[in-house]
Design a protein around this motif. Structure first.
Motif, mmCIF file in Angstrom:
data_model
loop_
_atom_site.group_PDB
_atom_site.id
_atom_site.type_symbol
_atom_site.label_atom_id
_atom_site.label_comp_id
_atom_site.label_asym_id
_atom_site.label_seq_id
_atom_site.Cartn_x
_atom_site.Cartn_y
_atom_site.Cartn_z
ATOM 1 N N THR A 1 0.814 -1.215 0.000
ATOM 2 C CA THR A 1 0.000 0.000 0.000
ATOM 3 C C THR A 1 0.848 1.266 0.000
ATOM 4 N N SER A 2 2.164 1.102 -0.029
ATOM 5 C CA SER A 2 2.954 2.329 -0.195
ATOM 6 C C SER A 2 3.480 2.357 -1.622
ATOM 7 N N VAL A 3 3.537 3.563 -2.173
ATOM 8 C CA VAL A 3 3.986 3.724 -3.561
ATOM 9 C C VAL A 3 5.414 3.180 -3.697
ATOM 10 N N ALA A 4 6.243 3.406 -2.663
ATOM 11 C CA ALA A 4 7.633 2.929 -2.713
ATOM 12 C C ALA A 4 7.671 1.412 -2.872
ATOM 13 N N LYS A 5 6.814 0.725 -2.116
ATOM 14 C CA LYS A 5 6.807 -0.751 -2.173
ATOM 15 C C LYS A 5 6.287 -1.229 -3.531
ATOM 16 N N MET A 6 5.272 -0.540 -4.061
ATOM 17 C CA MET A 6 4.750 -0.930 -5.380
ATOM 18 C C MET A 6 5.841 -0.777 -6.430
ATOM 19 N N GLU A 7 6.547 0.354 -6.358
ATOM 20 C CA GLU A 7 7.618 0.602 -7.339
ATOM 21 C C GLU A 7 8.711 -0.451 -7.207
ATOM 22 N N GLN A 8 9.052 -0.781 -5.956
ATOM 23 C CA GLN A 8 10.086 -1.783 -5.695
ATOM 24 C C GLN A 8 9.690 -3.120 -6.337
ATOM 25 N N MET A 9 8.404 -3.443 -6.279
ATOM 26 C CA MET A 9 7.939 -4.728 -6.812
ATOM 27 C C MET A 9 7.550 -4.627 -8.288
ATOM 28 N N GLY A 10 7.643 -3.429 -8.874
ATOM 29 C CA GLY A 10 7.306 -3.268 -10.288
ATOM 30 C C GLY A 10 5.827 -3.454 -10.566
ATOM 31 N N VAL A 11 4.977 -3.080 -9.608
ATOM 32 C CA VAL A 11 3.534 -3.223 -9.826
ATOM 33 C C VAL A 11 2.862 -1.864 -9.663
ATOM 34 N N HIS A 12 1.623 -1.775 -10.139
ATOM 35 C CA HIS A 12 0.937 -0.490 -10.041
ATOM 36 C C HIS A 12 -0.360 -0.627 -9.259
ATOM 37 N N ASP A 13 -0.529 -1.734 -8.577
ATOM 38 C CA ASP A 13 -1.737 -1.880 -7.773
ATOM 39 C C ASP A 13 -1.383 -2.611 -6.482
ATOM 40 N N MET A 14 -2.296 -2.477 -5.524
ATOM 41 C CA MET A 14 -2.090 -3.184 -4.272
ATOM 42 C C MET A 14 -2.384 -4.666 -4.463
ATOM 43 N N ILE A 15 -1.971 -5.441 -3.466
ATOM 44 C CA ILE A 15 -2.369 -6.844 -3.423
ATOM 45 C C ILE A 15 -3.232 -7.024 -2.173
ATOM 46 N N TRP A 16 -3.943 -8.129 -2.109
ATOM 47 C CA TRP A 16 -4.788 -8.353 -0.921
ATOM 48 C C TRP A 16 -4.807 -9.836 -0.588
ATOM 49 N N GLY A 17 -5.043 -10.086 0.698
ATOM 50 C CA GLY A 17 -5.127 -11.468 1.156
ATOM 51 C C GLY A 17 -6.290 -11.637 2.114
ATOM 52 N N ARG A 18 -6.518 -12.870 2.519
ATOM 53 C CA ARG A 18 -7.646 -13.189 3.399
ATOM 54 C C ARG A 18 -7.146 -13.484 4.815
ATOM 55 N N LEU A 19 -7.965 -13.081 5.798
ATOM 56 C CA LEU A 19 -7.608 -13.322 7.206
ATOM 57 C C LEU A 19 -8.592 -14.336 7.793
ATOM 58 N N THR A 20 -8.066 -15.274 8.571
ATOM 59 C CA THR A 20 -8.968 -16.207 9.271
ATOM 60 C C THR A 20 -8.761 -16.064 10.775
ATOM 61 N N ASP A 21 -9.715 -16.636 11.524
ATOM 62 C CA ASP A 21 -9.667 -16.466 12.986
ATOM 63 C C ASP A 21 -8.422 -17.081 13.611
ATOM 64 N N SER A 22 -7.813 -18.060 12.948
ATOM 65 C CA SER A 22 -6.611 -18.665 13.548
ATOM 66 C C SER A 22 -5.427 -17.689 13.514
ATOM 67 N N MET A 23 -5.549 -16.623 12.740
ATOM 68 C CA MET A 23 -4.445 -15.649 12.639
ATOM 69 C C MET A 23 -4.544 -14.565 13.724
ATOM 70 N N LEU A 24 -5.692 -14.504 14.409
ATOM 71 C CA LEU A 24 -5.902 -13.438 15.407
ATOM 72 C C LEU A 24 -5.161 -13.735 16.697
ATOM 73 N N ILE A 25 -4.416 -12.763 17.172
ATOM 74 C CA ILE A 25 -3.760 -12.857 18.480
ATOM 75 C C ILE A 25 -4.345 -11.726 19.308
ATOM 76 N N GLU A 26 -4.782 -12.033 20.539
ATOM 77 C CA GLU A 26 -5.419 -10.947 21.297
ATOM 78 C C GLU A 26 -4.392 -9.897 21.686
ATOM 79 N N ASN A 27 -4.880 -8.668 21.820
ATOM 80 C CA ASN A 27 -4.003 -7.572 22.243
ATOM 81 C C ASN A 27 -3.428 -7.930 23.613
ATOM 82 N N GLY A 28 -2.091 -7.919 23.716
ATOM 83 C CA GLY A 28 -1.448 -8.331 24.966
ATOM 84 C C GLY A 28 -1.151 -9.817 25.023
ATOM 85 N N GLY A 29 -1.510 -10.523 23.949
ATOM 86 C CA GLY A 29 -1.327 -11.983 23.926
ATOM 87 C C GLY A 29 0.085 -12.395 23.516
ATOM 88 N N LYS A 30 0.209 -13.693 23.200
ATOM 89 C CA LYS A 30 1.531 -14.246 22.902
ATOM 90 C C LYS A 30 1.570 -14.816 21.488
#
Ligand code: 0L1
Ligand code: MG
Length: 253
Positions: free
Chosen positions: A60-89
């Motif tokens: 999502t930063s222009v610098a990173k897009m330029e570094q990767m030679g792309v002109h659009d953002m990428i996106w991914g999916r999040l699932t509940d197993s990826m959530l760590i509670e605030n203050g967790g481990k």
């Protein structure tokens, strides 16, 4: 080419925390096929009982897009197993070579089933929070092509979200600081997220519509990083502070 078997490869690499060679070394696939591999890999998680909880935006930063030679953002999916509670481990043993980056997260208040105009987004958001993303490429040495990283769910592995705050449109220049054990390791501004994190949310609605991925009430959208991601250190505390939005932290064990 069998997209399902490529999806199985990235999924098993994440599940077993074992790096693999880039998929693109021996297989030629385009960006749309990469998103299909991502979808199939996440479907395997859902088949194991995980729930989809939202999306993440990357490059999502222009610098990173330029570094990767792309002109659009990428996106991914999040699932509940990826959530760590605030203050967790976060246990290093679950990851390959994890890094953390400071982010902003939006909470969606009603279903979105198409691209939404920037000016109308307030109607769909009931919370904004400071957040940290843990990224962990499944590829050896954290090296990948654009298609590889998309197939690998944009390196997603963990999200920690702070306390929800009432949404404000004025979040385009907030200071963000990431510290490990109280030592500052990265500093930036929300300005680096497309000039305004709301624009990242707008792009999420555009890209989700393009790839037929509904965004549901209750989902979270990670808007992207404002600084480089930093490798996690054993036995340390990761702390992110975002001006106006507050703090979020977790312990690395
Ligand atoms: O901003 C992001 O979360 C991009 C993640 C994909 C690229 C990477 O692993 O650095
Ligand atoms: Mg990120």
């Amino acid at each position: 080419m069998n997209l399902e078997s490529l999806a199985q490869r990235v999924d098993e690499a994440a599940e077993n925390a074992k790096p693999i060679k880039q998929l693109s070394h021996r297989n030629a696939f385009d960006l749309d096929q990469a998103y299909e591999i991502q979808r199939l890999a996440i479907q395997r998680r859902i088949d194991r009982g995980e729930q989809l909880i939202g999306l993440k935006m990357g490059f999502t930063s222009v610098a990173k897009m330029e570094q990767m030679g792309v002109h659009d953002m990428i996106w991914g999916r999040l699932t509940d197993s990826m959530l760590i509670e605030n203050g967790g481990k976060a246990a290093l043993s679950k990851y390959i070579h994890p890094r953390a980056e400071p982010e902003i997260c939006f909470r969606i208040s009603k279903d979105i089933d198409g691209e939404i105009d920037l000016k109308d987004l307030d109607e769909y958001v009931d919370g904004i929070a400071s957040a940290v993303e843990i990224i962990d490429s499944r590829f050896e040495n954290f090296k990948f092509s654009l298609e590889d990283v998309v197939a690998d769910n944009c390196s997603s592995i963990g999200v920690v979200v702070g306390d929800w705050k009432t949404p404000s449109r004025e979040i385009s220049n907030l200071k963000m600081i990431q510290s490990f054990d109280a030592e500052i390791v990265a500093e930036g501004s929300t300005q680096a997220i497309l000039g305004d994190p709301w624009k990242s949310l707008q792009a999420a609605t555009r890209l989700a519509a393009k790839y037929n991925e509904p965004i549901k009430a209750g989902h979270i959208i990670m808007a992207g990083a404002s600084t480089a991601a930093i490798f996690l250190k054993a036995d340390s505390e990761v702390h992110v502070s975002v001006e106006k939005l507050g703090d979020v932290r977790f312990e690395v064990i």
